[in-house]
Design a protein around this motif. Sequence first.
Motif, short mmCIF file in Angstrom:
data_model
loop_
_atom_site.label_atom_id
_atom_site.label_comp_id
_atom_site.label_asym_id
_atom_site.label_seq_id
_atom_site.Cartn_x
_atom_site.Cartn_y
_atom_site.Cartn_z
N ILE A 1 2.79 -5.76 5.04
CA ILE A 1 2.74 -6.71 3.92
C ILE A 1 1.35 -7.28 3.78
O ILE A 1 0.78 -7.35 2.68
CB ILE A 1 3.77 -7.84 4.13
N ARG A 2 0.78 -7.68 4.91
CA ARG A 2 -0.56 -8.27 4.88
C ARG A 2 -1.60 -7.26 4.38
O ARG A 2 -2.46 -7.59 3.56
CB ARG A 2 -0.93 -8.76 6.28
N PHE A 3 -1.52 -6.03 4.87
CA PHE A 3 -2.46 -4.99 4.48
C PHE A 3 -2.38 -4.72 2.99
O PHE A 3 -3.40 -4.65 2.29
CB PHE A 3 -2.16 -3.71 5.27
N LEU A 4 -1.16 -4.59 2.46
CA LEU A 4 -0.99 -4.29 1.04
C LEU A 4 -1.33 -5.49 0.16
O LEU A 4 -1.76 -5.32 -0.98
CB LEU A 4 0.44 -3.83 0.77
N SER A 5 -1.18 -6.71 0.67
CA SER A 5 -1.54 -7.89 -0.12
C SER A 5 -3.04 -7.92 -0.39
O SER A 5 -3.49 -8.50 -1.39
CB SER A 5 -1.11 -9.17 0.59
#
Length: 264
Positions: free
Chosen positions: A10-14
Amino acid sequence: MYNKRQKEIIRFLSEAKFAKMEQLAEQFQVSLETIRRDLLELEKDSSIKRVRGGAVYNNLRAKEMEYEKKMENNQVEKHAIAKLAAEYINDGDAVAMNNGTANLELARCLLDTKERLTVVTNSPDIAMVLIGNESNSVYLTAGRLRRHNKSLIGSMCSQSLEDFRVDKTILCIDGISIEDGITEYNTEEAAILRKMLQIGRTRMILCEFSKFSEVAFNKVCSAAQIDYVFTDWNISYKEVKAWSDIHVRVLTADRKYMENKKLE
Protein backbone atom coordinates in the motif's frame (compact mmCIF):
# COMPACT_ATOMS: atom_id res chain seq x y z
CA MET A 1 -5.71 -7.57 9.21
CA TYR A 2 -2.97 -6.95 6.67
CA ASN A 3 0.47 -8.47 7.10
CA LYS A 4 3.64 -6.37 7.00
CA ARG A 5 4.29 -6.96 3.28
CA GLN A 6 0.74 -5.99 2.33
CA LYS A 7 1.02 -2.74 4.28
CA GLU A 8 4.30 -2.01 2.50
CA ILE A 9 2.60 -2.66 -0.86
CA ILE A 10 0.00 0.00 0.00
CA ARG A 11 2.76 2.40 0.96
CA PHE A 12 4.78 1.66 -2.20
CA LEU A 13 1.78 2.15 -4.50
CA SER A 14 0.69 5.33 -2.69
CA GLU A 15 3.99 6.87 -3.81
CA ALA A 16 4.47 5.17 -7.20
CA LYS A 17 0.72 5.22 -8.11
CA PHE A 18 1.26 2.27 -10.49
CA ALA A 19 3.48 -0.81 -10.54
CA LYS A 20 3.70 -3.93 -12.68
CA MET A 21 3.35 -7.35 -11.08
CA GLU A 22 6.99 -8.17 -11.88
CA GLN A 23 8.14 -4.92 -10.27
CA LEU A 24 6.23 -5.67 -7.08
CA ALA A 25 7.55 -9.23 -6.95
CA GLU A 26 11.11 -7.95 -7.31
CA GLN A 27 10.57 -5.12 -4.81
CA PHE A 28 9.30 -7.48 -2.11
CA GLN A 29 11.36 -10.55 -3.05
CA VAL A 30 8.38 -12.88 -3.46
CA SER A 31 6.80 -14.85 -6.29
CA LEU A 32 4.28 -13.47 -8.77
CA GLU A 33 1.68 -15.81 -7.27
CA THR A 34 2.25 -14.32 -3.82
CA ILE A 35 1.87 -10.79 -5.17
CA ARG A 36 -1.29 -11.82 -6.99
CA ARG A 37 -2.79 -13.14 -3.73
CA ASP A 38 -1.75 -9.98 -1.88
CA LEU A 39 -3.41 -7.72 -4.43
CA LEU A 40 -6.60 -9.79 -4.38
CA GLU A 41 -6.75 -9.32 -0.61
CA LEU A 42 -5.93 -5.62 -0.69
CA GLU A 43 -8.47 -4.88 -3.41
CA LYS A 44 -11.36 -6.04 -1.21
CA ASP A 45 -11.39 -3.06 1.13
CA SER A 46 -8.32 -0.91 0.51
CA SER A 47 -7.23 1.69 -2.00
CA ILE A 48 -5.44 -0.84 -4.24
CA LYS A 49 -7.00 -1.62 -7.62
CA ARG A 50 -5.78 -4.39 -9.90
CA VAL A 51 -5.32 -3.52 -13.55
CA ARG A 52 -3.95 -5.50 -16.46
CA GLY A 53 -0.32 -6.31 -15.77
CA GLY A 54 -0.16 -4.71 -12.33
CA ALA A 55 -1.90 -2.52 -9.78
CA VAL A 56 -2.68 1.13 -9.17
CA TYR A 57 -3.26 3.20 -6.07
CA ASN A 58 -6.96 4.02 -6.23
CA ASN A 59 -7.18 7.48 -4.66
CA LEU A 60 -10.97 7.51 -4.31
CA ARG A 61 -12.47 4.38 -2.86
CA ALA A 62 -15.98 3.56 -3.98
CA LYS A 63 -17.57 2.86 -0.62
CA GLU A 64 -17.15 3.11 3.11
CA MET A 65 -15.58 0.10 4.80
CA GLU A 66 -17.84 -1.91 7.08
CA TYR A 67 -17.38 -0.94 10.74
CA GLU A 68 -16.57 -4.52 11.76
CA LYS A 69 -13.72 -4.61 9.23
CA LYS A 70 -12.41 -1.30 10.54
CA MET A 71 -12.34 -2.83 14.01
CA GLU A 72 -10.27 -5.76 12.73
CA ASN A 73 -7.75 -3.80 10.66
CA ASN A 74 -4.49 -2.41 12.11
CA GLN A 75 -5.44 -3.10 15.73
CA VAL A 76 -1.88 -2.87 17.05
CA GLU A 77 -1.26 0.40 15.22
CA LYS A 78 -4.52 1.89 16.48
CA HIS A 79 -3.71 1.03 20.08
CA ALA A 80 -0.22 2.51 19.78
CA ILE A 81 -1.65 5.69 18.21
CA ALA A 82 -4.24 5.95 20.99
CA LYS A 83 -1.59 5.57 23.69
CA LEU A 84 0.43 8.36 22.12
CA ALA A 85 -2.58 10.67 21.75
CA ALA A 86 -3.56 10.06 25.39
CA GLU A 87 -0.30 11.71 26.44
CA TYR A 88 -1.57 14.96 24.89
CA ILE A 89 -4.80 14.94 26.89
CA ASN A 90 -4.57 16.58 30.32
CA ASP A 91 -6.55 15.95 33.49
CA GLY A 92 -9.54 18.29 33.46
CA ASP A 93 -9.61 18.78 29.67
CA ALA A 94 -12.87 19.25 27.80
CA VAL A 95 -12.79 17.18 24.60
CA ALA A 96 -15.05 16.34 21.66
CA MET A 97 -14.66 12.88 20.12
CA ASN A 98 -16.46 11.48 17.10
CA ASN A 99 -17.25 7.85 16.51
CA GLY A 100 -14.27 5.82 15.28
CA THR A 101 -12.24 2.72 16.06
CA ALA A 102 -9.08 4.67 17.00
CA ASN A 103 -11.13 7.00 19.22
CA LEU A 104 -12.67 4.00 20.93
CA GLU A 105 -9.13 2.79 21.67
CA LEU A 106 -8.28 6.28 22.94
CA ALA A 107 -11.29 6.23 25.27
CA ARG A 108 -10.06 2.96 26.77
CA CYS A 109 -6.60 4.48 27.29
CA LEU A 110 -8.06 7.60 28.94
CA LEU A 111 -10.32 5.65 31.27
CA ASP A 112 -7.55 4.71 33.72
CA THR A 113 -4.96 7.39 32.97
CA LYS A 114 -6.86 10.72 33.11
CA GLU A 115 -9.22 12.31 35.61
CA ARG A 116 -12.01 14.88 35.52
CA LEU A 117 -12.49 14.87 31.75
CA THR A 118 -15.51 16.56 30.22
CA VAL A 119 -16.37 14.68 27.05
CA VAL A 120 -18.95 15.32 24.35
CA THR A 121 -19.34 12.55 21.78
CA ASN A 122 -21.74 11.21 19.15
CA SER A 123 -20.63 7.65 19.96
CA PRO A 124 -22.65 5.64 22.51
CA ASP A 125 -19.75 3.16 22.72
CA ILE A 126 -17.22 5.87 23.64
CA ALA A 127 -19.67 7.39 26.14
CA MET A 128 -20.14 4.03 27.87
CA VAL A 129 -16.38 3.53 28.19
CA LEU A 130 -15.60 6.96 29.63
CA ILE A 131 -18.53 7.03 32.06
CA GLY A 132 -16.70 4.18 33.78
CA ASN A 133 -14.53 6.81 35.51
CA GLU A 134 -16.71 8.57 38.09
CA SER A 135 -14.65 11.77 37.85
CA ASN A 136 -15.59 12.25 34.17
CA SER A 137 -18.57 14.22 32.87
CA VAL A 138 -19.84 12.66 29.65
CA TYR A 139 -22.32 14.27 27.25
CA LEU A 140 -23.89 12.19 24.49
CA THR A 141 -25.29 14.23 21.60
CA ALA A 142 -28.82 13.95 20.34
CA GLY A 143 -29.44 12.63 16.84
CA ARG A 144 -30.43 9.67 14.71
CA LEU A 145 -28.52 6.48 15.46
CA ARG A 146 -26.74 5.31 12.32
CA ARG A 147 -26.91 1.54 11.95
CA HIS A 148 -23.64 1.28 10.00
CA ASN A 149 -21.35 2.32 12.85
CA LYS A 150 -23.60 3.17 15.80
CA SER A 151 -22.94 6.91 15.64
CA LEU A 152 -25.43 9.72 16.21
CA ILE A 153 -25.88 11.99 13.19
CA GLY A 154 -28.28 14.51 11.66
CA SER A 155 -29.49 18.02 12.42
CA MET A 156 -30.32 17.24 16.05
CA CYS A 157 -26.73 16.11 16.59
CA SER A 158 -25.32 19.26 14.96
CA GLN A 159 -27.64 21.47 16.99
CA SER A 160 -26.67 19.86 20.29
CA LEU A 161 -22.97 20.41 19.54
CA GLU A 162 -23.66 24.15 19.24
CA ASP A 163 -23.97 24.33 23.04
CA PHE A 164 -20.37 23.25 23.70
CA ARG A 165 -16.86 24.68 23.51
CA VAL A 166 -13.95 22.31 24.12
CA ASP A 167 -10.19 22.40 24.56
CA LYS A 168 -9.57 19.64 22.03
CA THR A 169 -11.50 18.09 19.16
CA ILE A 170 -10.25 14.57 18.40
CA LEU A 171 -11.38 13.00 15.14
CA CYS A 172 -11.13 9.67 13.35
CA ILE A 173 -11.43 10.14 9.60
CA ASP A 174 -11.61 8.18 6.33
CA GLY A 175 -9.04 10.06 4.26
CA ILE A 176 -6.28 12.58 4.77
CA SER A 177 -3.97 14.31 2.31
CA ILE A 178 -2.29 17.68 2.00
CA GLU A 179 -3.95 18.37 -1.35
CA ASP A 180 -7.52 17.34 -0.49
CA GLY A 181 -7.53 17.78 3.28
CA ILE A 182 -9.65 15.70 5.65
CA THR A 183 -12.36 13.65 3.95
CA GLU A 184 -15.23 11.39 4.97
CA TYR A 185 -17.41 8.94 3.04
CA ASN A 186 -20.78 9.64 4.62
CA THR A 187 -22.26 13.12 4.05
CA GLU A 188 -24.02 13.30 7.43
CA GLU A 189 -20.91 12.08 9.28
CA ALA A 190 -18.88 14.77 7.51
CA ALA A 191 -21.30 17.45 8.72
CA ILE A 192 -20.83 16.32 12.34
CA LEU A 193 -17.04 16.38 11.97
CA ARG A 194 -17.18 19.96 10.66
CA LYS A 195 -19.28 21.01 13.64
CA MET A 196 -16.90 19.30 16.09
CA LEU A 197 -13.96 21.15 14.53
CA GLN A 198 -15.81 24.45 15.01
CA ILE A 199 -16.19 23.96 18.76
CA GLY A 200 -12.58 22.91 19.49
CA ARG A 201 -9.59 25.16 20.20
CA THR A 202 -7.07 22.46 19.25
CA ARG A 203 -7.82 20.04 16.42
CA MET A 204 -6.38 16.53 16.47
CA ILE A 205 -6.63 13.66 13.96
CA LEU A 206 -6.04 9.98 14.77
CA CYS A 207 -5.38 7.75 11.75
CA GLU A 208 -3.26 4.84 10.59
CA PHE A 209 -0.78 5.40 7.76
CA SER A 210 -3.11 3.65 5.30
CA LYS A 211 -5.46 6.68 5.48
CA PHE A 212 -2.81 9.04 4.08
CA SER A 213 -3.31 10.19 0.49
CA GLU A 214 -6.77 8.62 0.43
CA VAL A 215 -9.67 10.82 -0.60
CA ALA A 216 -13.29 10.12 0.36
CA PHE A 217 -16.35 11.78 -1.13
CA ASN A 218 -17.01 14.57 1.39
CA LYS A 219 -14.44 17.22 2.31
CA VAL A 220 -14.44 18.06 6.02
CA CYS A 221 -11.72 20.72 6.11
CA SER A 222 -8.41 21.69 4.56
CA ALA A 223 -5.16 20.14 5.77
CA ALA A 224 -3.95 23.45 7.23
CA GLN A 225 -6.95 23.62 9.57
CA ILE A 226 -5.57 20.71 11.61
CA ASP A 227 -3.09 21.17 14.48
CA TYR A 228 -1.94 17.60 15.21
CA VAL A 229 -2.00 14.28 13.37
CA PHE A 230 -1.28 11.09 15.33
CA THR A 231 -0.29 8.13 13.16
CA ASP A 232 1.85 4.99 13.10
CA TRP A 233 5.47 4.22 12.28
CA ASN A 234 4.84 3.42 8.60
CA ILE A 235 4.73 7.08 7.59
CA SER A 236 7.83 8.38 5.81
CA TYR A 237 9.98 11.29 6.91
CA LYS A 238 9.16 12.95 3.57
CA GLU A 239 5.45 12.89 4.41
CA VAL A 240 6.03 14.21 7.94
CA LYS A 241 8.17 17.04 6.55
CA ALA A 242 5.48 17.98 4.01
CA TRP A 243 2.92 18.36 6.79
CA SER A 244 5.38 20.30 8.92
CA ASP A 245 5.81 22.74 6.04
CA ILE A 246 2.12 23.69 6.34
CA HIS A 247 2.46 23.96 10.14
CA VAL A 248 0.74 20.71 11.03
CA ARG A 249 2.57 18.59 13.59
CA VAL A 250 2.63 14.85 12.81
CA LEU A 251 3.37 12.62 15.80
CA THR A 252 4.35 9.00 15.21
CA ALA A 253 3.57 6.11 17.56
CA ASP A 254 6.54 4.04 18.69
CA ARG A 255 7.21 0.92 16.61
CA LYS A 256 8.62 -0.77 19.75
CA TYR A 257 5.02 -1.17 20.92
CA MET A 258 4.35 -3.49 17.98
CA GLU A 259 7.55 -5.47 18.67
CA ASN A 260 6.63 -5.85 22.35
CA LYS A 261 3.13 -6.97 21.40
CA LYS A 262 4.59 -9.79 19.29
CA LEU A 263 6.57 -11.05 22.32
CA GLU A 264 3.48 -11.37 24.52
